[in-house]
Design an enzyme around this catalytic site. Structure first.
Site, PDB file in Angstrom:
ATOM      1  N   CYS A 122     -17.575 -38.368 -25.491  1.00 39.35           N
ATOM      2  CA  CYS A 122     -17.961 -39.984 -24.973  1.00 39.35           C
ATOM      3  C   CYS A 122     -19.083 -40.259 -26.133  1.00 39.35           C
ATOM      4  O   CYS A 122     -19.329 -39.638 -26.794  1.00 39.35           O
ATOM      5  CB  CYS A 122     -18.787 -39.595 -23.729  1.00 39.35           C
ATOM      6  SG  CYS A 122     -19.026 -41.362 -22.751  1.00 39.35           S
ATOM      7  N   CYS A 124     -22.232 -42.221 -25.409  1.00 38.88           N
ATOM      8  CA  CYS A 124     -23.464 -42.514 -24.823  1.00 38.88           C
ATOM      9  C   CYS A 124     -24.573 -41.683 -25.731  1.00 38.88           C
ATOM     10  O   CYS A 124     -25.685 -42.475 -25.498  1.00 38.88           O
ATOM     11  CB  CYS A 124     -23.519 -42.435 -23.245  1.00 38.88           C
ATOM     12  SG  CYS A 124     -23.015 -41.103 -22.474  1.00 38.88           S
ATOM     13  N   CYS A 132     -21.535 -46.128 -22.952  1.00 36.13           N
ATOM     14  CA  CYS A 132     -20.345 -45.208 -23.239  1.00 36.13           C
ATOM     15  C   CYS A 132     -19.354 -45.713 -24.414  1.00 36.13           C
ATOM     16  O   CYS A 132     -18.415 -45.115 -24.675  1.00 36.13           O
ATOM     17  CB  CYS A 132     -19.788 -44.663 -22.041  1.00 36.13           C
ATOM     18  SG  CYS A 132     -20.770 -43.831 -20.880  1.00 36.13           S
ATOM     19  N   LYS A 201     -15.910 -40.078 -11.513  1.00 36.97           N
ATOM     20  CA  LYS A 201     -17.534 -39.797 -12.011  1.00 36.97           C
ATOM     21  C   LYS A 201     -18.373 -40.953 -11.342  1.00 36.97           C
ATOM     22  O   LYS A 201     -18.118 -42.040 -11.319  1.00 36.97           O
ATOM     23  CB  LYS A 201     -17.697 -39.954 -13.388  1.00 36.97           C
ATOM     24  CG  LYS A 201     -19.027 -39.878 -14.097  1.00 36.97           C
ATOM     25  CD  LYS A 201     -18.780 -39.826 -15.518  1.00 36.97           C
ATOM     26  CE  LYS A 201     -20.135 -39.917 -16.211  1.00 36.97           C
ATOM     27  NZ  LYS A 201     -20.073 -40.128 -17.705  1.00 36.97           N
ATOM     28  N   ARG A 223     -24.496 -48.202 -15.567  1.00 33.49           N
ATOM     29  CA  ARG A 223     -23.209 -47.997 -16.096  1.00 33.49           C
ATOM     30  C   ARG A 223     -22.417 -48.096 -14.745  1.00 33.49           C
ATOM     31  O   ARG A 223     -21.277 -47.751 -14.570  1.00 33.49           O
ATOM     32  CB  ARG A 223     -23.228 -46.486 -16.423  1.00 33.49           C
ATOM     33  CG  ARG A 223     -23.748 -46.161 -17.769  1.00 33.49           C
ATOM     34  CD  ARG A 223     -23.332 -44.883 -18.255  1.00 33.49           C
ATOM     35  NE  ARG A 223     -24.090 -44.472 -19.482  1.00 33.49           N
ATOM     36  CZ  ARG A 223     -24.741 -43.295 -19.331  1.00 33.49           C
ATOM     37  NH1 ARG A 223     -24.814 -42.506 -18.564  1.00 33.49           N
ATOM     38  NH2 ARG A 223     -25.495 -43.206 -20.556  1.00 33.49           N
ATOM     39  N   GLU A 239      -8.285 -43.229  -8.768  1.00 32.63           N
ATOM     40  CA  GLU A 239      -8.787 -42.893 -10.258  1.00 32.63           C
ATOM     41  C   GLU A 239      -8.217 -41.588 -10.696  1.00 32.63           C
ATOM     42  O   GLU A 239      -7.627 -41.358 -11.691  1.00 32.63           O
ATOM     43  CB  GLU A 239     -10.380 -42.608 -10.408  1.00 32.63           C
ATOM     44  CG  GLU A 239     -11.149 -43.689 -10.170  1.00 32.63           C
ATOM     45  CD  GLU A 239     -11.316 -44.704 -11.198  1.00 32.63           C
ATOM     46  OE1 GLU A 239     -10.698 -44.523 -12.007  1.00 32.63           O
ATOM     47  OE2 GLU A 239     -11.983 -45.848 -10.912  1.00 32.63           O
ATOM     48  N   LYS A 254     -17.361 -35.246 -10.212  1.00 37.19           N
ATOM     49  CA  LYS A 254     -18.979 -35.265 -10.712  1.00 37.19           C
ATOM     50  C   LYS A 254     -19.877 -36.513 -10.045  1.00 37.19           C
ATOM     51  O   LYS A 254     -19.291 -37.461 -10.276  1.00 37.19           O
ATOM     52  CB  LYS A 254     -18.926 -35.328 -12.374  1.00 37.19           C
ATOM     53  CG  LYS A 254     -20.433 -35.654 -12.933  1.00 37.19           C
ATOM     54  CD  LYS A 254     -20.219 -35.774 -14.389  1.00 37.19           C
ATOM     55  CE  LYS A 254     -21.512 -36.347 -14.963  1.00 37.19           C
ATOM     56  NZ  LYS A 254     -21.547 -37.026 -16.127  1.00 37.19           N
ATOM     57  N   SER A 281     -27.103 -32.132 -13.876  1.00 38.05           N
ATOM     58  CA  SER A 281     -28.536 -31.539 -14.274  1.00 38.05           C
ATOM     59  C   SER A 281     -29.521 -31.990 -13.210  1.00 38.05           C
ATOM     60  O   SER A 281     -30.440 -31.122 -12.795  1.00 38.05           O
ATOM     61  CB  SER A 281     -29.069 -32.490 -15.246  1.00 38.05           C
ATOM     62  OG  SER A 281     -28.961 -33.957 -15.154  1.00 38.05           O
ATOM     63  N   TYR A 320     -25.497 -25.454 -14.978  1.00 33.10           N
ATOM     64  CA  TYR A 320     -26.648 -25.002 -15.901  1.00 33.10           C
ATOM     65  C   TYR A 320     -27.200 -23.760 -15.137  1.00 33.10           C
ATOM     66  O   TYR A 320     -28.115 -23.366 -15.677  1.00 33.10           O
ATOM     67  CB  TYR A 320     -27.832 -26.200 -15.783  1.00 33.10           C
ATOM     68  CG  TYR A 320     -27.192 -27.580 -16.317  1.00 33.10           C
ATOM     69  CD1 TYR A 320     -27.042 -27.802 -17.701  1.00 33.10           C
ATOM     70  CD2 TYR A 320     -26.663 -28.492 -15.546  1.00 33.10           C
ATOM     71  CE1 TYR A 320     -26.417 -28.941 -18.207  1.00 33.10           C
ATOM     72  CE2 TYR A 320     -26.080 -29.792 -16.008  1.00 33.10           C
ATOM     73  CZ  TYR A 320     -26.070 -29.941 -17.345  1.00 33.10           C
ATOM     74  OH  TYR A 320     -25.395 -31.041 -18.132  1.00 33.10           O
TER      75      TYR A 320
HETATM   76  C1  PBG Z   1     -21.547 -38.078 -20.747  1.00 36.16           C
HETATM   77  C2  PBG Z   1     -22.097 -36.845 -19.943  1.00 36.16           C
HETATM   78  C3  PBG Z   1     -23.186 -36.859 -19.095  1.00 36.16           C
HETATM   79  C4  PBG Z   1     -23.307 -35.820 -18.460  1.00 36.16           C
HETATM   80  C5  PBG Z   1     -22.285 -35.289 -18.512  1.00 36.16           C
HETATM   81  N1  PBG Z   1     -21.483 -35.752 -19.628  1.00 36.16           N
HETATM   82  C6  PBG Z   1     -24.251 -38.159 -18.970  1.00 36.16           C
HETATM   83  C7  PBG Z   1     -23.797 -39.307 -18.177  1.00 36.16           C
HETATM   84  O1  PBG Z   1     -22.856 -39.365 -17.455  1.00 36.16           O
HETATM   85  O2  PBG Z   1     -24.701 -40.133 -17.970  1.00 36.16           O
HETATM   86  C8  PBG Z   1     -24.068 -35.724 -17.429  1.00 36.16           C
HETATM   87  C9  PBG Z   1     -24.266 -34.348 -16.791  1.00 36.16           C
HETATM   88  C10 PBG Z   1     -25.364 -33.819 -16.105  1.00 36.16           C
HETATM   89  O3  PBG Z   1     -26.296 -34.770 -15.564  1.00 36.16           O
HETATM   90  O4  PBG Z   1     -25.734 -32.919 -15.967  1.00 36.16           O
HETATM   91  N2  PBG Z   1     -21.744 -37.784 -22.059  1.00 36.16           N
HETATM   92 ZN    ZN Z   2     -20.694 -41.667 -21.685  1.00 35.75          ZN
END
Ligand code: PBG
Ligand code: ZN
Length: 334
Positions: A122, A124, A132, A201, A223, A239, A254, A281, A320
């Protein structure tokens, strides 16, 4: 004599560890967990990520130690996130063969050839605006330029795979992304490399701590245009279906904890396709922060959540907590 109901009988029998194991439906194994790590250019020390206690931005120079620790804990797979030194509007550092992820891949594949390495594909983290892909004006609204983004993502994916990535995980939800990446890999002789698609996502607040860590939060706009509305469940199937048709090998949902219904339904709809869930996260730090306050038992809470994600239908989980789970499992078997 009054009859004993089967459920009551089983509840009692579960006190016996052998029977408990025999009838247990879901087992969380270390092999089900993908450990996520952040890598930065070679400057100084490991930087603790304040929003994600226990996680660091690891410089290339300290990567050996980190990988040794990971392998020593018995962890089998990792996913890499890169924090480049320089960013631009097109995220062109993402496909630099001498870029952060590419250098990390060369290193890791040499030191730990048995560790399975997945890379997030990606832009971003590589664009100065944090979106992205390169931006354009779509009917007066800021949006990601679809075709330019596909072009750059193809270069990024190819450069990862050449450097040793064993599975690519495109996370941008860009239209046509999976088929373009599949064709790019096939044409370059990498038809054996699987694609793990971030199929479903959501536009979620749960990526906040990651955004702080990877400096990847969108600086203008948001986004919403290319991520899903948390209020919608049925849309997830379209999707996922598209991704399957385009050749995704593995699907992903996710975040995970607040989307167990989606995990369950995607697994029911596509029982023959491996399903990954991303415990993000924000989900991580909610357990972490509550446990630091002494409000929740961290080990029980983390294992309960991860096990529930599997029970809902995920085959494996990017998260994590992998290192901690590895340590807890070692403690329990000691
Ligand atoms: C994009 C990506 C993200 C995460 C994984 N791949 C950032 C986003 O989508 O904003 C986030 C994962 C997380 O919050 O642990 N490169
Ligand atoms: Zn991204």
């Amino acid at each position: 004599m009054s009859p004993t109901f089967p459920t009551v009988r089983l509840r009692r029998l579960r006190q016996h560890p052998v029977i408990r194991d025999l009838i247990r439906e879901t087992e969380l194994n270390l092999g089900d967990l993908v450990h996520a790590i952040f890598i930065k250019e070679d400057k100084g020390e490991k930087n603790p990520i304040s929003s994600m206690p226990g996680h660091y931005k690891i410089p290339l120079s300290k990567l050996d130690e980190e990988i040794e620790e990971i392998v020593g804990l018995g962890i089998k797979s990792i996913i890499l996130f890169g924090i480049p030194d320089t960013k631009d509007k097109n995220g062109s550092n993402s496909f630099n063969d001498d870029g952060i992820i590419q250098k990390a891949l060369h290193k890791i594949r040499t030191i730990a050839p048995d560790l399975f390495v997945i890379t997030d594909v990606c832009l971003c983290q590589y664009t100065d605006h944090g979106h992205c892909g390169p931006l354009c004006d779509k009917h007066g609204r800021l949006d990601v330029h679809n075709d330019q983004t596909l072009d750059i993502l193809s270069k990024q994916a190819l450069s990862h795979v050449k450097a040793g990535s064993q599975m690519i995980a495109p996370s941008g939800m860009i239209d046509g992304m999976i088929s373009v990446l599949r064709k790019t890999l096939d044409d370059a002789g990498f038809s054996h490399i699987p694609i793990l698609s971030y199929s479903v996502k959501y536009w979620s607040a749960m990526y906040g701590p990651f955004g702080l860590a990877a400096e990847g939060a969108a600086k203008v706009g948001d986004r919403r245009t290319y991520q899903m509305d948390p209020a919608n469940g049925n849309e997830a199937f379209r999707e996922a279906e598209l991704d399957v048709l385009e050749g995704a090998d593995i699907l992903m949902v996710k975040p995970a904890h607040t989307y167990l219904d989606i995990i369950y339904r995607i697994k029911q709809a596509h029982p023959h396709i491996p399903l990954c869930a991303y415990h993000t996260s924000g989900e991580f730090c909610m357990i972490k922060a509550a446990s630091e306050k002494g409000w929740i038992d961290e080990k029980r809470a983390a294992l309960e959540v991860l096990t529930s994600i599997k029970r809902a239908g995920a085959d494996f989980i990017i998260n994590y907590y992998t290192k901690e789970v590895a340590r807890w499992m070692q403690e329990d078997s000691a």
